[in-house]
Scaffold this motif. Sequence first.
Motif, PDB file in Angstrom:
ATOM      1  N   SER A  67       0.816  -1.218   0.000  1.00 36.73           N
ATOM      2  CA  SER A  67       0.000   0.000   0.000  1.00 36.73           C
ATOM      3  C   SER A  67       0.847   1.265   0.000  1.00 36.73           C
ATOM      4  O   SER A  67       0.318   2.353   0.172  1.00 36.73           O
ATOM      5  CB  SER A  67      -0.984  -0.009   1.171  1.00 36.73           C
ATOM      6  N   LEU A  68       2.149   1.126  -0.223  1.00 40.06           N
ATOM      7  CA  LEU A  68       3.031   2.295  -0.265  1.00 40.06           C
ATOM      8  C   LEU A  68       2.564   3.357  -1.277  1.00 40.06           C
ATOM      9  O   LEU A  68       2.488   4.545  -0.930  1.00 40.06           O
ATOM     10  CB  LEU A  68       4.460   1.847  -0.578  1.00 40.06           C
ATOM     11  N   PRO A  69       2.219   2.977  -2.527  1.00 43.11           N
ATOM     12  CA  PRO A  69       1.751   3.994  -3.471  1.00 43.11           C
ATOM     13  C   PRO A  69       0.507   4.720  -2.963  1.00 43.11           C
ATOM     14  O   PRO A  69       0.402   5.945  -3.093  1.00 43.11           O
ATOM     15  CB  PRO A  69       1.442   3.201  -4.735  1.00 43.11           C
ATOM     16  N   SER A  70      -0.438   3.965  -2.364  1.00 45.20           N
ATOM     17  CA  SER A  70      -1.642   4.626  -1.854  1.00 45.20           C
ATOM     18  C   SER A  70      -1.307   5.570  -0.716  1.00 45.20           C
ATOM     19  O   SER A  70      -1.969   6.589  -0.536  1.00 45.20           O
ATOM     20  CB  SER A  70      -2.656   3.613  -1.356  1.00 45.20           C
ATOM     21  N   LEU A  71      -0.269   5.212   0.065  1.00 43.44           N
ATOM     22  CA  LEU A  71       0.116   6.099   1.163  1.00 43.44           C
ATOM     23  C   LEU A  71       0.618   7.427   0.608  1.00 43.44           C
ATOM     24  O   LEU A  71       0.318   8.486   1.153  1.00 43.44           O
ATOM     25  CB  LEU A  71       1.206   5.457   2.018  1.00 43.44           C
ATOM     26  N   ILE A  72       1.391   7.362  -0.486  1.00 41.18           N
ATOM     27  CA  ILE A  72       1.869   8.607  -1.084  1.00 41.18           C
ATOM     28  C   ILE A  72       0.690   9.420  -1.623  1.00 41.18           C
ATOM     29  O   ILE A  72       0.615  10.629  -1.424  1.00 41.18           O
ATOM     30  CB  ILE A  72       2.891   8.331  -2.202  1.00 41.18           C
ATOM     31  N   SER A  73      -0.278   8.733  -2.269  1.00 41.01           N
ATOM     32  CA  SER A  73      -1.463   9.452  -2.749  1.00 41.01           C
ATOM     33  C   SER A  73      -2.178  10.121  -1.587  1.00 41.01           C
ATOM     34  O   SER A  73      -2.701  11.227  -1.710  1.00 41.01           O
ATOM     35  CB  SER A  73      -2.458   8.528  -3.427  1.00 41.01           C
ATOM     36  N   GLN A  74      -2.187   9.426  -0.447  1.00 41.87           N
ATOM     37  CA  GLN A  74      -2.870   9.982   0.706  1.00 41.87           C
ATOM     38  C   GLN A  74      -2.128  11.212   1.228  1.00 41.87           C
ATOM     39  O   GLN A  74      -2.738  12.174   1.671  1.00 41.87           O
ATOM     40  CB  GLN A  74      -2.989   8.919   1.793  1.00 41.87           C
TER      41      GLN A  74
ATOM     42  N   CYS B 138       2.282  18.467  -6.000  1.00 44.55           N
ATOM     43  CA  CYS B 138       1.461  17.252  -5.992  1.00 44.55           C
ATOM     44  C   CYS B 138       1.733  16.389  -7.209  1.00 44.55           C
ATOM     45  O   CYS B 138       1.712  15.162  -7.115  1.00 44.55           O
ATOM     46  CB  CYS B 138      -0.015  17.615  -5.914  1.00 44.55           C
ATOM     47  N   TYR B 139       1.996  17.037  -8.358  1.00 44.03           N
ATOM     48  CA  TYR B 139       2.281  16.252  -9.555  1.00 44.03           C
ATOM     49  C   TYR B 139       3.556  15.438  -9.355  1.00 44.03           C
ATOM     50  O   TYR B 139       3.622  14.256  -9.696  1.00 44.03           O
ATOM     51  CB  TYR B 139       2.405  17.166 -10.772  1.00 44.03           C
ATOM     52  N   GLY B 140       4.574  16.075  -8.765  1.00 41.74           N
ATOM     53  CA  GLY B 140       5.821  15.373  -8.486  1.00 41.74           C
ATOM     54  C   GLY B 140       5.577  14.148  -7.615  1.00 41.74           C
ATOM     55  O   GLY B 140       6.068  13.052  -7.885  1.00 41.74           O
ATOM     56  N   LEU B 141       4.746  14.329  -6.589  1.00 43.67           N
ATOM     57  CA  LEU B 141       4.456  13.210  -5.690  1.00 43.67           C
ATOM     58  C   LEU B 141       3.648  12.127  -6.402  1.00 43.67           C
ATOM     59  O   LEU B 141       3.841  10.938  -6.144  1.00 43.67           O
ATOM     60  CB  LEU B 141       3.707  13.714  -4.455  1.00 43.67           C
ATOM     61  N   THR B 142       2.750  12.540  -7.312  1.00 43.21           N
ATOM     62  CA  THR B 142       1.996  11.545  -8.087  1.00 43.21           C
ATOM     63  C   THR B 142       2.945  10.666  -8.881  1.00 43.21           C
ATOM     64  O   THR B 142       2.791   9.434  -8.923  1.00 43.21           O
ATOM     65  CB  THR B 142       1.043  12.233  -9.086  1.00 43.21           C
ATOM     66  N   GLN B 143       3.947  11.307  -9.513  1.00 40.56           N
ATOM     67  CA  GLN B 143       4.910  10.545 -10.304  1.00 40.56           C
ATOM     68  C   GLN B 143       5.666   9.559  -9.414  1.00 40.56           C
ATOM     69  O   GLN B 143       5.905   8.426  -9.788  1.00 40.56           O
ATOM     70  CB  GLN B 143       5.906  11.486 -10.996  1.00 40.56           C
ATOM     71  N   LEU B 144       6.038  10.040  -8.215  1.00 40.81           N
ATOM     72  CA  LEU B 144       6.750   9.183  -7.267  1.00 40.81           C
ATOM     73  C   LEU B 144       5.900   7.959  -6.922  1.00 40.81           C
ATOM     74  O   LEU B 144       6.385   6.820  -6.922  1.00 40.81           O
ATOM     75  CB  LEU B 144       7.066   9.980  -6.000  1.00 40.81           C
ATOM     76  N   ALA B 145       4.608   8.199  -6.684  1.00 43.07           N
ATOM     77  CA  ALA B 145       3.706   7.090  -6.351  1.00 43.07           C
ATOM     78  C   ALA B 145       3.653   6.095  -7.502  1.00 43.07           C
ATOM     79  O   ALA B 145       3.680   4.876  -7.290  1.00 43.07           O
ATOM     80  CB  ALA B 145       2.306   7.623  -6.039  1.00 43.07           C
ATOM     81  N   GLN B 146       3.596   6.618  -8.738  1.00 46.23           N
ATOM     82  CA  GLN B 146       3.528   5.716  -9.894  1.00 46.23           C
ATOM     83  C   GLN B 146       4.804   4.891 -10.024  1.00 46.23           C
ATOM     84  O   GLN B 146       4.759   3.707 -10.334  1.00 46.23           O
ATOM     85  CB  GLN B 146       3.300   6.521 -11.163  1.00 46.23           C
ATOM     86  N   TRP B 147       5.930   5.554  -9.771  1.00 43.70           N
ATOM     87  CA  TRP B 147       7.217   4.853  -9.846  1.00 43.70           C
ATOM     88  C   TRP B 147       7.249   3.685  -8.866  1.00 43.70           C
ATOM     89  O   TRP B 147       7.622   2.561  -9.207  1.00 43.70           O
ATOM     90  CB  TRP B 147       8.341   5.854  -9.560  1.00 43.70           C
ATOM     91  N   PHE B 148       6.783   3.958  -7.645  1.00 44.19           N
ATOM     92  CA  PHE B 148       6.737   2.909  -6.627  1.00 44.19           C
ATOM     93  C   PHE B 148       5.824   1.773  -7.065  1.00 44.19           C
ATOM     94  O   PHE B 148       6.130   0.598  -6.883  1.00 44.19           O
ATOM     95  CB  PHE B 148       6.229   3.467  -5.298  1.00 44.19           C
TER      96      PHE B 148
END
Lengths: 241, 234
Positions: free
Chosen positions: A155-162, A211-221
Amino acid sequence: MFDIFHILRDNWELFLLGQYPYGPLGGLVNTLILASLALVIAFPLSLLLTMARISPFRILRYPATVWVYVLRGVPLIMVIFWTYFLVPTLIGRNVSGFTTMLCTLVVYQSAYLCEIVRGGIQALPSGQYEASRALGLGYFRTTAWVILPQALYNSLPSLISQFISIIKETTLGYVINVQEMTFAANQVNNQLLTKPFQVFFILAITYYILCYGLTQLAQWFEHRIDKKRQGSVDIASVEQP
Amino acid sequence: MNQFFLDLGQILQGEYADLIIQGIKTTLQLALFSWMIAMGLALALVTIRLTSVRTATLLVAGYVSYHRNVPTLVQLMLWYFGIASILPESMQLWLANFSTEFLFAVIALGLCQAAYFSEDIRSGLRAIPRGQSEAARALGMGYIRSMRYVILPQGIRNSLPSLLNHTVLLFKNTSLAMTIGVVELTYATREVENYTFLTFQSYFIATAAYLAFSLLLMALGAMLARRFEKVNAR
């Protein structure tokens, strides 16, 4: 449109730090501090909440379920106002806007994070749980050593989205005068008076980049985790006769 | 406890009750109008994205990305304080005939939610196997008919649960309109609280009202999700 650069040149400190050296910390830095603190405090709480929500005991499960449904069904502004009036009554003294907002975000996010962790746990094959119990591990050790590490990693990507959601939610601190970036932008707007579009455009773009930067990070994960899970499946299937 | 309910009764009649009912009405209107804008626009956005014309799809992707990564409150402020101020003067004067707060709140909320709706519909459509459309075409249906009878019914069914989830979000987001002065439920509640000093009671009523509508929508979503699971399992 050149106004934007003028406004940025004259006010970047206010956007970034608020009135910091001469007053309270604010601006983007405070937004980030508020969001990070909220996530760090809400996360362990949400783990407890998840355990209660999926536990076999009704006395734990029902209150946790009600907690989750009520918080997810009410707008954040309502929770802010409740905290704004309840926390000082409960602890008997006034609290700052920052603390109020932090409490609000922790309470509100605990419900959302709980559902994410629950999703992560339910996505695990039930064999994991059964195997670990068969090996003689008890409920707590199974949860702590087998279930949670896998579920949380997934759930790491969802945590970043959160975390992104929390950053966006900090803007609502504006209604109780929390010194964060939206507040700073309104201060700038009140000084200039004639350039509201430019000021709020700067604000929107800043949030967007963050937020866009963090979205990309979540996708990478997400890709990484998918690959890793895929990899382990491949090895298993090769070894099978 | 008794005092609490006595005070609740006091708020629930006369001018305070009128204010709260007016607030609930405005909240529902905000939600309804912006939902219609969002849904219409979302369908248009999905259609544009399906055309796979590169510039068009990039524009749609940019639109979605902007609305998902900028806080809704900031979008509202940008519309109400920002966009309103750069419109030509004649248009500003014309707009002044209407309730501008309400108008801009509906626009901002609608545009924002359109991004989420379009993603829901798109992922619903994407989940349909390619074979479905190929089979429909092989049966001699044209593009329009295969869309209408085969793809869209399945796609909408797939995306309904998440569409309902985002409808709940839209409903909750209407409370943001109070920051630009729309007298919806949250704003009305604050007014009642200012007049009566019955803080807990007034917020209790508002919370219960929000919760009732949200839970209704959530229950509907859960019901549909369960029903479609059964259909898909068959």
